[in-house]
Design a protein around this motif. Structure first.
Motif, PDB file in Angstrom:
ATOM      1  N   ARG A 253       0.820  -1.210   0.000  1.00  0.00           N
ATOM      2  CA  ARG A 253       0.000   0.000   0.000  1.00  0.00           C
ATOM      3  C   ARG A 253       0.854   1.261   0.000  1.00  0.00           C
ATOM      4  O   ARG A 253       1.972   1.293   0.515  1.00  0.00           O
ATOM      5  CB  ARG A 253      -0.922  -0.002   1.220  1.00  0.00           C
ATOM      6  CG  ARG A 253      -1.893  -1.172   1.234  1.00  0.00           C
ATOM      7  CD  ARG A 253      -2.660  -1.263   2.536  1.00  0.00           C
ATOM      8  NE  ARG A 253      -3.484  -2.466   2.574  1.00  0.00           N
ATOM      9  CZ  ARG A 253      -4.132  -2.894   3.655  1.00  0.00           C
ATOM     10  NH1 ARG A 253      -4.048  -2.208   4.798  1.00  0.00           N
ATOM     11  NH2 ARG A 253      -4.856  -3.998   3.598  1.00  0.00           N
ATOM     12  N   ASP A 254       0.287   2.294  -0.570  1.00  0.00           N
ATOM     13  CA  ASP A 254       0.940   3.599  -0.629  1.00  0.00           C
ATOM     14  C   ASP A 254       1.278   4.073   0.793  1.00  0.00           C
ATOM     15  O   ASP A 254       0.458   3.968   1.707  1.00  0.00           O
ATOM     16  CB  ASP A 254       0.001   4.592  -1.315  1.00  0.00           C
ATOM     17  CG  ASP A 254       0.679   5.908  -1.658  1.00  0.00           C
ATOM     18  OD1 ASP A 254       1.925   5.965  -1.623  1.00  0.00           O
ATOM     19  OD2 ASP A 254      -0.040   6.877  -1.954  1.00  0.00           O
ATOM     20  N   GLY A 255       2.472   4.574   0.977  1.00  0.00           N
ATOM     21  CA  GLY A 255       2.884   5.094   2.273  1.00  0.00           C
ATOM     22  C   GLY A 255       3.559   4.089   3.178  1.00  0.00           C
ATOM     23  O   GLY A 255       4.086   4.465   4.230  1.00  0.00           O
ATOM     24  N   GLU A 256       3.562   2.807   2.794  1.00  0.00           N
ATOM     25  CA  GLU A 256       4.192   1.773   3.607  1.00  0.00           C
ATOM     26  C   GLU A 256       5.633   1.529   3.150  1.00  0.00           C
ATOM     27  O   GLU A 256       6.029   1.918   2.051  1.00  0.00           O
ATOM     28  CB  GLU A 256       3.424   0.450   3.483  1.00  0.00           C
ATOM     29  CG  GLU A 256       2.009   0.478   4.024  1.00  0.00           C
ATOM     30  CD  GLU A 256       1.310  -0.847   3.827  1.00  0.00           C
ATOM     31  OE1 GLU A 256       0.361  -1.110   4.582  1.00  0.00           O
ATOM     32  OE2 GLU A 256       1.696  -1.619   2.912  1.00  0.00           O
ATOM     33  N   LEU A 257       6.362   0.814   3.997  1.00  0.00           N
ATOM     34  CA  LEU A 257       7.652   0.252   3.617  1.00  0.00           C
ATOM     35  C   LEU A 257       7.468  -1.222   3.284  1.00  0.00           C
ATOM     36  O   LEU A 257       6.522  -1.864   3.759  1.00  0.00           O
ATOM     37  CB  LEU A 257       8.665   0.370   4.757  1.00  0.00           C
ATOM     38  CG  LEU A 257       9.083   1.772   5.204  1.00  0.00           C
ATOM     39  CD1 LEU A 257      10.062   1.674   6.379  1.00  0.00           C
ATOM     40  CD2 LEU A 257       9.736   2.530   4.053  1.00  0.00           C
ATOM     41  N   VAL A 258       8.371  -1.773   2.484  1.00  0.00           N
ATOM     42  CA  VAL A 258       8.412  -3.213   2.252  1.00  0.00           C
ATOM     43  C   VAL A 258       9.821  -3.692   2.599  1.00  0.00           C
ATOM     44  O   VAL A 258      10.822  -3.126   2.145  1.00  0.00           O
ATOM     45  CB  VAL A 258       8.009  -3.592   0.814  1.00  0.00           C
ATOM     46  CG1 VAL A 258       8.908  -2.939  -0.225  1.00  0.00           C
ATOM     47  CG2 VAL A 258       8.008  -5.110   0.638  1.00  0.00           C
ATOM     48  N   LEU A 259       9.877  -4.686   3.460  1.00  0.00           N
ATOM     49  CA  LEU A 259      11.147  -5.285   3.877  1.00  0.00           C
ATOM     50  C   LEU A 259      11.336  -6.566   3.084  1.00  0.00           C
ATOM     51  O   LEU A 259      10.474  -7.459   3.111  1.00  0.00           O
ATOM     52  CB  LEU A 259      11.114  -5.568   5.383  1.00  0.00           C
ATOM     53  CG  LEU A 259      12.367  -6.122   6.061  1.00  0.00           C
ATOM     54  CD1 LEU A 259      12.339  -5.814   7.562  1.00  0.00           C
ATOM     55  CD2 LEU A 259      12.520  -7.633   5.866  1.00  0.00           C
ATOM     56  N   VAL A 260      12.449  -6.666   2.379  1.00  0.00           N
ATOM     57  CA  VAL A 260      12.727  -7.827   1.531  1.00  0.00           C
ATOM     58  C   VAL A 260      14.037  -8.475   1.972  1.00  0.00           C
ATOM     59  O   VAL A 260      15.101  -7.875   1.897  1.00  0.00           O
ATOM     60  CB  VAL A 260      12.808  -7.424   0.045  1.00  0.00           C
ATOM     61  CG1 VAL A 260      13.198  -8.627  -0.805  1.00  0.00           C
ATOM     62  CG2 VAL A 260      11.478  -6.845  -0.428  1.00  0.00           C
ATOM     63  N   ASP A 261      13.923  -9.707   2.443  1.00  0.00           N
ATOM     64  CA  ASP A 261      15.067 -10.511   2.877  1.00  0.00           C
ATOM     65  C   ASP A 261      15.160 -11.676   1.898  1.00  0.00           C
ATOM     66  O   ASP A 261      14.340 -12.602   1.935  1.00  0.00           O
ATOM     67  CB  ASP A 261      14.834 -10.999   4.315  1.00  0.00           C
ATOM     68  CG  ASP A 261      16.045 -11.689   4.914  1.00  0.00           C
ATOM     69  OD1 ASP A 261      16.893 -12.192   4.156  1.00  0.00           O
ATOM     70  OD2 ASP A 261      16.134 -11.748   6.160  1.00  0.00           O
ATOM     71  N   ALA A 262      16.154 -11.633   1.002  1.00  0.00           N
ATOM     72  CA  ALA A 262      16.230 -12.640  -0.055  1.00  0.00           C
ATOM     73  C   ALA A 262      17.662 -12.797  -0.525  1.00  0.00           C
ATOM     74  O   ALA A 262      18.365 -11.816  -0.743  1.00  0.00           O
ATOM     75  CB  ALA A 262      15.339 -12.238  -1.238  1.00  0.00           C
ATOM     76  N   GLY A 263      18.088 -14.034  -0.666  1.00  0.00           N
ATOM     77  CA  GLY A 263      19.412 -14.338  -1.190  1.00  0.00           C
ATOM     78  C   GLY A 263      19.339 -15.577  -2.049  1.00  0.00           C
ATOM     79  O   GLY A 263      18.377 -16.345  -1.994  1.00  0.00           O
ATOM     80  N   CYS A 264      20.372 -15.788  -2.838  1.00  0.00           N
ATOM     81  CA  CYS A 264      20.396 -16.937  -3.738  1.00  0.00           C
ATOM     82  C   CYS A 264      21.553 -17.863  -3.383  1.00  0.00           C
ATOM     83  O   CYS A 264      22.473 -17.496  -2.646  1.00  0.00           O
ATOM     84  CB  CYS A 264      20.531 -16.486  -5.188  1.00  0.00           C
ATOM     85  SG  CYS A 264      22.090 -15.641  -5.560  1.00  0.00           S
TER      86      CYS A 264
END
Length: 448
Positions: A253-264
């Motif tokens: 949603r607009d105004g939020e942060l997104v936390l992305v924890d991802a590795g290969c």
């Protein structure tokens, strides 16, 4: 492609040198695992086994016999037989003859001969090394082999008199990454860094977390990574305050942060990167304040990663910065805690930062090896050494609560990088992943 066997030969020699002369080590790879029906999960070798062999086929066992007197170290591989009919269905198999040459072992046999050969290999061996209690199947096999050897006792043949836990030795070996390992890890981190940048460009209000996940996975595979190193976390809004969230099914949603924890995972080695960015491409002032606090904590942690200093120092450095910021921003009550030291002593920071600042990294995303010096009775934090690889991942997670400023509610931020300890500090392998506020906003504008 013919593998470079030199690292595996060297590792086997180093392991054998730490074993009792004439002793036998047994190491089996991972089994294939049924997913459902007649479909297996994608196969992934055992890390210890791969570390010593470079061999990725299932149904394989390595036996290592340590040197004794004039008898040199002996390595024996058991693997699947060459079978052209099965290769039509399942793909290429080396078979014992080709595997012996390609992977530099002294002898190779079909896996079906394991029981018969182990009776000979264990006869008169003074000691046995394997993963004690790790696999019920292997424990049962070892028990059977030892019984068979003991049954020959009247012929003057003796079974090993002692058993030792093999992973304890290998963990210490795996903790120090050689130049080849570091190069592979840098490649894995570079692929993952590019995936995070791609995901940033893709993100906008209304996209689903799983769509961001798909961008990450696409970029991993497009650049040759064989697997994700773990299930990616794509956590928007309040979900970013759930440390192991992985439902990845919410609309951003607009105004939020997104936390992305991802590795290969690339050629057997993991990367592990976390970035946090604004869904609409612009940090709000409260988001920016907390984000830059976490960034400062990470910088302090980097500065504390120096050979000879305790592993725990970089966590302590991050906690000190985070706690000071929590007091300054009103997350913690200054009137209650007289100083940063008082707040840390009371563990007040754990309301908003409840995990460690890193972990070992290598073949496993949470790699092997103790964090404490087990040779000392007090078990202090072990000193860092050049070649150790670890993550640095401070964060802050603000849930609604009494006395917590509402402008920070539901903000979850983590910034994680992969580093290798060098002679005078550390090298950040994942530096290509956008991280600064201005840098992230600029990258996100490219996708707008």
């Amino acid at each position: 492609m013919t593998p470079d066997i030199a690292p595996y030969l060297e590792r086997r020699a180093r392991l054998a040198a730490q074993m009792q002369p004439g002793a036998v080590a047994i190491l089996a790879t991972a089994p294939e695992t049924l997913r459902n029906g007649d479909s297996d999960y994608p196969y992934r070798h055992d890390s210890y086994f791969y570390y010593l062999t470079g061999f990725t086929e299932p149904e394989s066992v390595l036996v290592l016999v340590a040197a004794q007197g004039d008898t040199p170290v002996r390595s024996v591989l058991f693997c699947r037989e060459k079978n052209l009919e099965r290769e039509t269905w399942d793909g290429f198999r080396y078979g014992p003859d080709a595997a012996r040459t390609a992977f530099g072992v002294d002898e190779a046999y079909p896996i079906g001969e394991l029981d018969a050969q182990m009776g000979k290999l264990l006869a008169d061996a003074p000691a046995l090394y394997y993963a004690l209690g790790h696999s019920a199947q292997l424990d049962a096999q070892v028990s059977g082999w030892l019984k068979a050897v003991r049954a020959q006792g009247r012929s003057g043949i003796a079974a090993p008199a002692s058993a030792h836990h093999l992973p304890g030795i290998l963990d210490e070996m795996r903790l120090l990454k050689d130049g080849g390992e570091q190069a592979i890890m840098a490649r894995a981190a570079g692929i993952a860094a590019g995936a995070h940048a791609r995901a940033m460009r893709f993100t906008r209000p209304g996209v689903f977390e799983y769509e961001i996940e798909a961008e990450l996975l696409h970029e991993f595979r497009r650049h040759g990574a064989q697997f994700p190193a773990y299930t990616p976390i794509v956590a928007s809004g309040a979900s970013a305050c759930v440390l192991h969230y992985n439902a990845n099914n919410r609309s951003c949603r607009d105004g939020e942060l997104v936390l992305v924890d991802a590795g290969c995972e690339f050629d057997g080695y993991a990367s592990d990167i976390t970035r946090t960015w604004p869904v609409n491409g612009r940090f709000s002032e409260p988001q920016k304040r907390l984000y830059e606090l976490v960034l400062q904590a990470q910088d302090a942690a980097f500065a504390a990663i120096v050979p000879g200093r305790p592993y725990s120092d970089f966590h302590d450095a991050a906690v000190r910065v985070l706690t000071g910021g929590m007091l300054d921003l009103g997350l913690l009550d200054k009137s209650r805690y007289g100083s940063v030291d008082d707040a840390i002593a009371a563990k007040a920071h754990q309301q908003f930062y409840m995990h460690g600042t890193g972990h070992w990294l290598g073949m496993d995303v949470h790699d092997v090896g103790p964090y404490r010096d087990l040779t000392q009775a007090a078990r202090p934090s072990r000193p860092l050494m050049p070649g150790m690889a670890l993550t640095v991942e401070p964060g802050i997670y603000v849930r609604p609560g009494e006395g917590v400023p509402e402008e920070y509610w539901h903000i979850g931020i983590r910034i994680e990088d992969d580093v290798v300890v060098t002679q005078d500090g550390c090298r950040v392998l994942s530096a290509a992943a956008p991280k600064g506020v201005a840098e992230i906003e600029a990258v996100m504008r490219e996708g707008a």
